[in-house]
Motif scaffolding. Structure first.
Motif, mmCIF file in Angstrom:
data_model
loop_
_atom_site.group_PDB
_atom_site.id
_atom_site.type_symbol
_atom_site.label_atom_id
_atom_site.label_comp_id
_atom_site.label_asym_id
_atom_site.label_seq_id
_atom_site.Cartn_x
_atom_site.Cartn_y
_atom_site.Cartn_z
ATOM 1 N N GLU A 32 41.576 33.250 50.657
ATOM 2 C CA GLU A 32 42.685 32.806 51.350
ATOM 3 C C GLU A 32 44.128 33.034 50.472
ATOM 4 O O GLU A 32 44.908 33.606 51.155
ATOM 5 C CB GLU A 32 42.817 31.116 51.500
ATOM 6 N N LEU A 33 43.818 33.161 49.157
ATOM 7 C CA LEU A 33 45.018 33.438 48.407
ATOM 8 C C LEU A 33 45.154 34.865 48.430
ATOM 9 O O LEU A 33 46.347 35.553 48.414
ATOM 10 C CB LEU A 33 44.880 32.864 47.030
ATOM 11 N N ALA A 34 44.237 35.583 48.615
ATOM 12 C CA ALA A 34 44.157 36.946 48.518
ATOM 13 C C ALA A 34 44.987 37.653 49.838
ATOM 14 O O ALA A 34 45.743 38.520 49.808
ATOM 15 C CB ALA A 34 42.918 37.739 48.436
ATOM 16 N N GLU A 35 44.548 36.954 50.805
ATOM 17 C CA GLU A 35 45.100 37.299 52.193
ATOM 18 C C GLU A 35 46.806 37.124 52.011
ATOM 19 O O GLU A 35 47.547 37.847 52.910
ATOM 20 C CB GLU A 35 44.669 36.584 53.526
ATOM 21 N N LYS A 36 47.275 36.149 51.277
ATOM 22 C CA LYS A 36 48.556 35.906 51.239
ATOM 23 C C LYS A 36 48.967 36.429 50.009
ATOM 24 O O LYS A 36 50.391 36.440 49.752
ATOM 25 C CB LYS A 36 48.734 34.430 51.047
ATOM 26 N N GLU A 37 48.470 37.397 49.528
ATOM 27 C CA GLU A 37 48.867 38.326 48.176
ATOM 28 C C GLU A 37 49.462 37.601 47.228
ATOM 29 O O GLU A 37 50.314 38.133 46.623
ATOM 30 C CB GLU A 37 49.756 39.361 48.917
ATOM 31 N N VAL A 38 48.851 36.429 47.103
ATOM 32 C CA VAL A 38 49.165 35.648 45.812
ATOM 33 C C VAL A 38 48.303 36.262 44.654
ATOM 34 O O VAL A 38 47.288 36.605 44.586
ATOM 35 C CB VAL A 38 48.542 34.063 45.938
ATOM 36 N N LYS A 39 49.124 36.403 43.580
ATOM 37 C CA LYS A 39 48.471 36.770 42.393
ATOM 38 C C LYS A 39 47.840 36.076 41.612
ATOM 39 O O LYS A 39 47.924 35.180 40.423
ATOM 40 C CB LYS A 39 49.693 37.426 41.383
ATOM 41 N N PHE A 40 46.441 35.956 41.912
ATOM 42 C CA PHE A 40 45.278 34.966 41.479
ATOM 43 C C PHE A 40 44.224 35.845 41.391
ATOM 44 O O PHE A 40 43.807 36.754 42.098
ATOM 45 C CB PHE A 40 45.202 33.764 42.556
ATOM 46 N N GLU A 41 43.467 35.739 40.218
ATOM 47 C CA GLU A 41 42.073 36.367 39.984
ATOM 48 C C GLU A 41 41.255 35.382 39.236
ATOM 49 O O GLU A 41 41.615 34.587 38.789
ATOM 50 C CB GLU A 41 42.508 37.715 39.133
ATOM 51 N N VAL A 42 39.866 35.861 39.470
ATOM 52 C CA VAL A 42 38.657 34.989 38.976
ATOM 53 C C VAL A 42 38.005 35.873 37.963
ATOM 54 O O VAL A 42 37.674 37.081 38.381
ATOM 55 C CB VAL A 42 37.853 34.147 39.868
ATOM 56 N N VAL A 43 37.449 35.419 36.514
ATOM 57 C CA VAL A 43 36.694 36.242 35.862
ATOM 58 C C VAL A 43 35.555 35.285 35.207
ATOM 59 O O VAL A 43 35.502 34.265 35.016
ATOM 60 C CB VAL A 43 37.141 36.649 34.558
ATOM 61 N N LEU A 44 34.220 35.840 36.074
ATOM 62 C CA LEU A 44 32.975 35.048 35.984
ATOM 63 C C LEU A 44 32.517 35.099 34.219
ATOM 64 O O LEU A 44 32.525 36.294 33.731
ATOM 65 C CB LEU A 44 32.068 35.931 36.769
ATOM 66 N N LEU A 45 31.935 33.961 33.873
ATOM 67 C CA LEU A 45 31.669 34.007 32.537
ATOM 68 C C LEU A 45 30.148 33.520 32.583
ATOM 69 O O LEU A 45 30.023 32.261 32.891
ATOM 70 C CB LEU A 45 32.469 32.959 31.811
ATOM 71 N N TYR A 46 29.305 34.390 32.686
ATOM 72 C CA TYR A 46 27.746 34.030 33.299
ATOM 73 C C TYR A 46 27.194 33.596 32.064
ATOM 74 O O TYR A 46 26.802 34.597 31.160
ATOM 75 C CB TYR A 46 27.174 35.243 33.928
ATOM 76 N N LEU A 47 26.990 32.348 31.839
ATOM 77 C CA LEU A 47 26.139 31.687 30.768
ATOM 78 C C LEU A 47 24.691 31.853 30.580
ATOM 79 O O LEU A 47 24.308 31.366 31.703
ATOM 80 C CB LEU A 47 26.720 30.502 30.360
#
Length: 440
Positions: free
Chosen positions: A268-283
């Motif tokens: 939803e934030l990507a559709e609104k072009e909000v500068k938000f990113e997630v980085v997966l830390l796979y433990l």
């Protein structure tokens, strides 16, 4: 280098002990006094224990000691160690290298050999092969019992689960019992000297004090994160974004729920072009995940996610776990290893370790998922309540979803929520189950 040794118990009598025991036995038979025999035998056991302890203190090594590894690991007839596949590693190949000596004391067969008949040889061989098959390093051959016992005697007793020593190329013992340090620091701790470990702790404290995405995620060997199609994304491109570090843990139910909510918010934030990113830390090295995750499971999991990730088993994962104390308060056997979101602001403007709670409570309106934003949302929600709706405590109200609630319950709920928010910004307000309400 792995050494499978026999565990020596208090009943491991030396020749002097045996001689004393036989004299005592003879004496007690002549006197035929049971009380004296018991007392004398108890005193003998105490004395034997003291002698064993003294012997261990004399033979065990400590940090800073110097040992001759060549004499301990090799003999006149054997100038090599072995690998599980049968390869021989010559003594000269260990020159100018830091050597890790692992002494496995977790074997009770020696006690049984002392008290009863020796165990069949194949039992010990099978045990050795089963353990050694999981190890990529070298070992003293199982057949060389003399060398194995000499090494064990030199390094002494340390821990029931095995002992570990780090020795540099000159024979100086850098560290002892570093199994916990291996788990905590991984390869970042090499060579596991006190100086290196103190330096790492200082680095983690400095980053925690002024965290930025680049400080948290980059290393001298890597300045990028990856997408699930293998592309490398430079870390500096994330500096002007709000970035969620997703500690992906082993509690399947909780993790799946967080992943799904995070995906909805992310899209939803990507559709609104909000500068938000997630980085997966796979433990894959936590109490729940260890032994159950591998590189295949990493790519299967990551392949279903639209965001970025650190490479599988990247050493920086260890540092991030130290900085953000993950997992916290885990008790073995308890399936409460909850995944975590740490929210890092653009250019390190803020760092929110409780991002998962805020995102699950408020979803998209909670962006950028800080406690200050949660306080703002709760305050606005309370302001929207009509005072006359809750002053009459016996009034029955209807939520938008059709369920009924007493106005007194509403008053108590929001009063408690407001107190929690205003009392401290350390704790995140608990999730509210109250839907918007209207008067009947």
């Amino acid at each position: 280098m792995y050494v499978k040794t026999h565990q020596i118990f208090e009943l491991d009598l030396t020749e002097d002990h045996r001689s004393t025991y036989y004299k005592l036995e003879k004496k007690t038979k002549k006197e035929s006094d049971f009380d004296i025999a018991v007392r004398n035998f108890t005193n003998l056991s105490i004395e034997m224990k003291k002698q064993n302890i003294n012997q261990k203190e004399l033979t065990s090594v400590s940090s800073g000691d110097i040992v001759n590894l060549h004499e301990l690991l090799f003999t006149k007839n054997r100038d090599y160690l072995i690998k599980f596949n049968g390869d021989q590693v010559k003594a000269e190949q260990f020159a100018d290298k830091i050597v890790f000596v692992a002494v496995d004391d977790d074997d009770t067969s020696f006690e049984e050999e002392m008290l009863f008949d020796p165990l069949p040889k194949t039992d010990l061989e099978n045990d050795f092969e089963e353990v050694f098959s999981c190890m990529p390093w070298t070992a003293i051959p199982l057949s060389d019992r003399t060398s194995r016992e000499r090494l064990q005697k030199r390094f002494g007793f340390r821990d029931k689960n095995g002992s570990l020593f780090v020795i540099d190329s000159t024979g100086v013992v850098l560290q002892t019992i570093v199994i916990s340090d291996f788990k905590r620091y991984g390869s970042l701790g090499y060579p596991f000297s006190n100086e290196r470990l103190k330096s790492l702790e200082s680095e983690c404290k400095a980053i925690a004090a002024e965290p930025t995405v680049e400080k948290l995620l980059s290393s001298p060997e890597r300045d990028y994160v990856i997408s699930n199609n293998g592309d490398k994304v430079p870390i500096h491109t994330l500096e002007d974004k709000v970035v969620a570090l997703y500690f992906h843990a082993g509690n399947v139910t909780e993790t799946d729920m967080l992943t799904e909510e995070l995906r909805n918010v992310y899209e939803e934030l990507a559709e609104k072009e909000v500068k938000f990113e997630v980085v997966l830390l796979y433990l894959c090295d936590t109490p729940i995940t260890i032994g159950f995750r591998n590189e295949d499971s990493f790519w299967r999991t990551f392949g279903t996610m639209p965001w970025l990730a650190l490479p599988y088993k990247d050493p920086i994962l260890k540092k991030l776990k130290i900085i953000y104390k993950f997992p916290e308060d885990y008790i073995y056997g308890d399936d409460e290893e909850i995944s975590k979101l740490v929210i890092v602001g653009p250019h390190g403007e803020f760092c929110e370790p409780c991002g998962a709670d805020i995102l699950l409570n408020y979803r998209v309106p909670g962006y950028p998922f800080t406690r200050e934003k949660a306080l703002e949302l709760e305050t606005e929600r309370i302001k929207k309540l009509k005072l006359e709706m809750i002053l009459e405590t016996n009034k029955v109200l209807t939520r938008n979803d059709g369920s009924k609630v007493c106005s007194l319950d509403v008053l108590m709920h929001y009063s408690k929520s407001l107190v929690e928010i205003l009392s401290s910004l350390i704790l995140v307000p608990k999730a509210t189950s109250m839907a918007p309400i209207k008067e009947d």
